[in-house]
Write an enzyme that holds these catalytic residues in place. Structure first.
Site, PDB file in Angstrom:
ATOM      1  N   SER A   1       0.838  -1.192   0.000  1.00 24.98           N
ATOM      2  CA  SER A   1       0.000   0.000   0.000  1.00 24.98           C
ATOM      3  C   SER A   1       0.876   1.247   0.000  1.00 24.98           C
ATOM      4  O   SER A   1       1.961   1.262   0.564  1.00 24.98           O
ATOM      5  CB  SER A   1      -0.896  -0.002   1.244  1.00 24.98           C
ATOM      6  OG  SER A   1      -1.671   1.162   1.304  1.00 24.98           O
TER       7      SER A   1
ATOM      8  N   THR B   1      -3.911   3.598   1.085  1.00 24.95           N
ATOM      9  CA  THR B   1      -4.791   3.661   2.253  1.00 24.95           C
ATOM     10  C   THR B   1      -5.873   4.721   2.079  1.00 24.95           C
ATOM     11  O   THR B   1      -5.589   5.868   1.712  1.00 24.95           O
ATOM     12  CB  THR B   1      -3.976   3.950   3.524  1.00 24.95           C
ATOM     13  OG1 THR B   1      -3.068   2.862   3.756  1.00 24.95           O
ATOM     14  CG2 THR B   1      -4.891   4.095   4.742  1.00 24.95           C
TER      15      THR B   1
ATOM     16  N   ILE C   1       4.425  11.433   2.924  1.00 23.99           N
ATOM     17  CA  ILE C   1       3.249  11.644   2.070  1.00 23.99           C
ATOM     18  C   ILE C   1       2.044  12.076   2.905  1.00 23.99           C
ATOM     19  O   ILE C   1       1.294  12.979   2.533  1.00 23.99           O
ATOM     20  CB  ILE C   1       2.907  10.365   1.276  1.00 23.99           C
ATOM     21  CG1 ILE C   1       4.132   9.891   0.462  1.00 23.99           C
ATOM     22  CG2 ILE C   1       1.714  10.623   0.351  1.00 23.99           C
ATOM     23  CD1 ILE C   1       4.639  10.873  -0.548  1.00 23.99           C
TER      24      ILE C   1
ATOM     25  N   LEU D   1      -0.593  10.000   3.970  1.00 21.46           N
ATOM     26  CA  LEU D   1      -1.833   9.289   3.611  1.00 21.46           C
ATOM     27  C   LEU D   1      -2.749  10.118   2.712  1.00 21.46           C
ATOM     28  O   LEU D   1      -3.973  10.149   2.883  1.00 21.46           O
ATOM     29  CB  LEU D   1      -2.618   8.850   4.865  1.00 21.46           C
ATOM     30  CG  LEU D   1      -1.969   7.796   5.759  1.00 21.46           C
ATOM     31  CD1 LEU D   1      -2.923   7.406   6.885  1.00 21.46           C
ATOM     32  CD2 LEU D   1      -1.566   6.562   4.970  1.00 21.46           C
TER      33      LEU D   1
ATOM     34  N   CYS E   1       0.765   4.132  10.639  1.00 27.65           N
ATOM     35  CA  CYS E   1       1.408   5.110   9.763  1.00 27.65           C
ATOM     36  C   CYS E   1       2.161   6.149  10.597  1.00 27.65           C
ATOM     37  O   CYS E   1       1.560   6.803  11.464  1.00 27.65           O
ATOM     38  CB  CYS E   1       0.374   5.814   8.882  1.00 27.65           C
ATOM     39  SG  CYS E   1       1.108   7.070   7.810  1.00 27.65           S
TER      40      CYS E   1
ATOM     41  N   LYS F   1      -1.954  -3.958   9.867  1.00 27.47           N
ATOM     42  CA  LYS F   1      -0.625  -3.499   9.479  1.00 27.47           C
ATOM     43  C   LYS F   1       0.037  -2.861  10.694  1.00 27.47           C
ATOM     44  O   LYS F   1      -0.422  -1.829  11.197  1.00 27.47           O
ATOM     45  CB  LYS F   1      -0.708  -2.495   8.325  1.00 27.47           C
ATOM     46  CG  LYS F   1       0.650  -2.119   7.753  1.00 27.47           C
ATOM     47  CD  LYS F   1       0.505  -1.295   6.478  1.00 27.47           C
ATOM     48  CE  LYS F   1       1.856  -1.071   5.804  1.00 27.47           C
ATOM     49  NZ  LYS F   1       1.712  -0.318   4.539  1.00 27.47           N
TER      50      LYS F   1
ATOM     51  N   ASN G   1       5.385  -1.785   9.127  1.00 24.62           N
ATOM     52  CA  ASN G   1       5.221  -0.487   8.469  1.00 24.62           C
ATOM     53  C   ASN G   1       6.538   0.285   8.576  1.00 24.62           C
ATOM     54  O   ASN G   1       7.491  -0.158   9.220  1.00 24.62           O
ATOM     55  CB  ASN G   1       4.090   0.291   9.143  1.00 24.62           C
ATOM     56  CG  ASN G   1       3.422   1.280   8.199  1.00 24.62           C
ATOM     57  OD1 ASN G   1       3.992   1.684   7.189  1.00 24.62           O
ATOM     58  ND2 ASN G   1       2.209   1.676   8.518  1.00 24.62           N
ATOM     59  N   THR G   2       6.593   1.429   7.941  1.00 22.84           N
ATOM     60  CA  THR G   2       7.770   2.280   8.083  1.00 22.84           C
ATOM     61  C   THR G   2       7.920   2.734   9.534  1.00 22.84           C
ATOM     62  O   THR G   2       6.973   2.687  10.323  1.00 22.84           O
ATOM     63  CB  THR G   2       7.669   3.511   7.165  1.00 22.84           C
ATOM     64  OG1 THR G   2       6.459   4.218   7.469  1.00 22.84           O
ATOM     65  CG2 THR G   2       7.659   3.103   5.707  1.00 22.84           C
TER      66      THR G   2
ATOM     67  N   GLY H   1      12.371  -3.650   3.361  1.00 18.85           N
ATOM     68  CA  GLY H   1      13.706  -3.862   2.835  1.00 18.85           C
ATOM     69  C   GLY H   1      13.868  -5.025   1.882  1.00 18.85           C
ATOM     70  O   GLY H   1      14.982  -5.494   1.658  1.00 18.85           O
TER      71      GLY H   1
END
Length: 267
Positions: free
Chosen positions: A11, A35, A60, A62, A123, A155, A182-183, A228
């Site tokens: 996503s 998302t 970004i 979302l 997020c 997530k 997630n990041t 990664g």
């Protein structure tokens, strides 16, 4: 959930299906859409991306059209070609408890069109973090499960609590899977500018591998590994520690064809 091959387009990076112009659909097990939130989001102000050889920081925020517009597009057959070519995962989030529930309620009539719903609880570019309060998280998980019959994926990130403990709560609340990870919150200093966002790319792999390993040891959840994965060797390592599928994100910016190369492992 059966994905053949067990490769998911992540996503965010994957947008709303645009990479199908560059990747053979047969190489994709499922495509996760950007998302969608309850209200439209314009996202954060530029700069939004910081790229280096070892990592990408995105801010970004979302950006999306909101659930009402998305449903309008869904009913207007905007995504029909996408549905014909690949299985699709719907990703959603909210800025508070109520918005998560509202998106789920509005999307419930359309859940049969998707192979799964992925709930983005982690997020780093929004202020609301459900993972920081296990009691509230459990309440949200149970309320969402009541409203949705679809295969449900949480997530998760690694901030707020040990990810394996959160994953056990997810499993106990009747959910089916997790996307790990997630990041992670990161910061870049460029002269006088400070840029905050979520970090992804090769630097994240050891952390994501550990998360997958720990969650596999504590749960029977379906695990989509993310973080990664840049080549076939990376993919093999995630399957070795317990992933059921892998998710490709940042690598798409470098070479979309990596998806097809990894997919050859399964054909």
């Amino acid at each position: 959930m059966e994905l053949r091959p067990p490769i998911v387009i992540a996503s965010g990076v994957g947008g709303m299906g645009e990479y199908l112009k560059l990747i053979d659909p047969k190489a994709i097990g499922a495509y996760t859409l950007k998302t969608i939130t309850f209200k439209p989001r314009r996202g954060n102000s530029p700069p939004r991306l910081i790229a280096t050889q070892n990592y990408l920081i995105n801010s970004i925020g979302l950006e999306n059209v909101g659930v009402e517009k998305f449903i309008e597009e869904l009913e207007g057959k905007v995504y029909d070609e996408l549905f014909k070519k690949v299985k699709v995962i719907f990703s959603f989030a909210g800025e508070n408890f109520e918005e998560y529930i509202l998106v789920a309620q509005k999307m419930a009539p359309y859940q049969d069109r998707f192979v799964a719903f992925e709930c983005n609880f982690s997020c780093p570019n929004v202020h609301f973090n459900p993972l920081s309060n296990s009691t509230e998280l459990k309440r949200m998980l149970l309320e969402l499960r009541k409203r949705l019959n679809v295969f449900l994926i949480a997530k998760l990130g690694i901030e707020g609590a040990f990810v394996e403990e959160i994953a056990k709560i997810v499993e106990d609340c009747g959910w089916n899977g997790v996307t790990l990870i997630n990041t992670i919150r990161a910061l870049h200093v460029d002269g006088e500018r400070i840029i905050k966002g979520g970090i992804s790319g090769p630097v994240l792999k050891p952390i994501a591998l550990r998360a997958v390993y720990e969650v596999r040891s504590k749960t029977n959840l379906y695990i989509i590994a993310s973080g990664g994965i840049m080549n076939e060797q990376d993919a093999k390592q995630f399957f070795k520690v317990g992933a059921n599928a892998i998710s490709i994100g940042t690598a798409l910016y470098k070479d979309p064809k990596i998806v097809e190369k990894i997919a050859r492992m399964f054909f």
